[in-house]
Design an enzyme around this catalytic site. Structure first.
Site, short mmCIF file in Angstrom:
data_model
loop_
_atom_site.label_atom_id
_atom_site.label_comp_id
_atom_site.label_asym_id
_atom_site.label_seq_id
_atom_site.Cartn_x
_atom_site.Cartn_y
_atom_site.Cartn_z
N ASP A 280 64.03 -26.51 15.23
CA ASP A 280 63.33 -27.80 15.29
C ASP A 280 63.77 -28.71 14.14
O ASP A 280 63.42 -29.90 14.14
CB ASP A 280 61.80 -27.58 15.17
N LYS B 210 60.39 -25.51 27.58
CA LYS B 210 61.45 -25.12 26.64
C LYS B 210 62.01 -23.76 27.02
O LYS B 210 63.22 -23.56 27.06
CB LYS B 210 60.89 -25.09 25.21
N GLN C 86 55.40 -23.96 17.82
CA GLN C 86 54.90 -25.12 18.57
C GLN C 86 53.73 -25.77 17.82
O GLN C 86 52.78 -25.10 17.43
CB GLN C 86 54.46 -24.68 19.98
#
Ligand code: NAP
Length: 276
Positions: free
Chosen positions: A117, A50, A94
């Site tokens: 997200d 990422k 994460q």
């Protein structure tokens, strides 16, 4: 005749290119804070990818790596600081987190306008109500694939297998937003094959290797396989690709289908979050 194999790598590349072009036009670059807790190798690899792709698109890498024994209070304080930091336009925590941490409370703490997200309750509410907001990356990547291959969504029978907060539920809502007729299947669905067999668009996110076989697919359907499984024979999806490809009209492979789209859509969300 075999199905069209949907090339997620190519669609993802083109999304990344468009993001990079738009980032270059901004007065100040977006800044993405990825937050990694502990040293789980799979999570570390995801975060590395990422960060690399963000940097390549001109997004500032504002990564934070915290020890695996960080307390709920300390991690909450880090999120509060990132929320308040004007250089940070996107925050990604994460998952999974170490077991002593409460992920729902921590995700819920992220400023929804920085929630790249798309997983905070407020982002989920915005999606449910169809108002502006950041949408979860994997399901929006699926919509991007359907659009890239000009799959008609409006009025189509769409079946989503799986109802997780991460994929299945937001996927169904995104399809509904695009005026598909949506059925959601899950582990208690009585006749999964019959439900799947009605689908013009079948999206499988069950987390069960090769759950869906050719006989559950309507001839000519578009089949999107979200599943990823490491097996002795390599990576496999939730769909039995080798048989399904002879029945479907178009199908995503694993790897090279939905997977690359997830990070591409993260970049898209990071760009969107930086634009008022
Ligand atoms: P999850 O949280 O485990 O949810 C799985 C869903 O599938 C649940 O709703 C479950 O039903 C349903 N299900 C399980 N077994 C079933 C069966 N036999 N028949 C019908 N439905 C069944 O998984 P997830 O996070 O949504 O992920 C799904 C898959 O996508 C996994 O393989 C994951 O690795 C992959 N994934 C890939 C990406 C990517 O970037 N490509 C991103 C995220 C996830 P219940 O609710 O009734 O339990």
């Amino acid at each position: 005749m075999g199905a069209t194999v949907i090339d997620g790598r190519e669609v993802a590349r083109s999304v990344r290119e468009r993001v990079a072009e738009e980032v270059a036009r901004l007065a100040a670059p977006p800044g993405l804070a990825t937050v990694l807790v502990g040293d789980d190798p799979a999570s570390a690899l995801y975060v590395r990818n990422k960060r690399k792709q963000c940097t390549q698109a001109g997004i500032r890498d504002l990564h934070q790596h915290l020890p695996g024994d960080v307390s709920q209070e300390s991690l909450s304080a880090v999120i509060d600081e990132l929320n308040a930091d004007h250089d940070v336009t996107g925050i990604l925590l994460q998952l999974p987190l170490p077991r002593h941490l409460d992920p729902a409370a921590l995700i819920g703490r992220i400023d929804p306008d920085k929630d790249v997200d798309g997983l905070t309750p407020i982002s989920a509410g915005r999606l449910a109500q169809g108002t502006n907001g950041l949408r979860p990356c994997t399901p929006s990547g699926v919509i991007e694939l359907l659009d890239a291959y000009q799959v008609p969504v409006e009025g189509a029978e769409a079946v989503v297998v799986g109802r997780s907060e991460l994929v299945g539920k937001p996927q169904a809502q995104l399809l509904l937003e695009r005026n598909a007729t949506v059925t959601i299947c899950h582990s208690r669905t009585r006749d999964l094959d019959a439900a799947c067999g009605r689908a013009d668009i079948l999206i499988v996110a069950a987390g069960v290797p090769e759950l869906i076989r050719a006989d559950a697919i309507k001839p000519g359907a578009t089949v999107i396989d979200v599943g990823i499984h490491r097996t002795d024979d390599g990576l496999r999806g939730d769909v039995h690709f080798e048989t399904a490809r002879h029945v479907a009209g178009a199908i995503t492979p694993v790897p090279g289908g939905v997977g690359p789209m997830t990070i591409a859509m993260l970049l898209r969300n990071t760009l969107a979050a930086a634009q008022p």
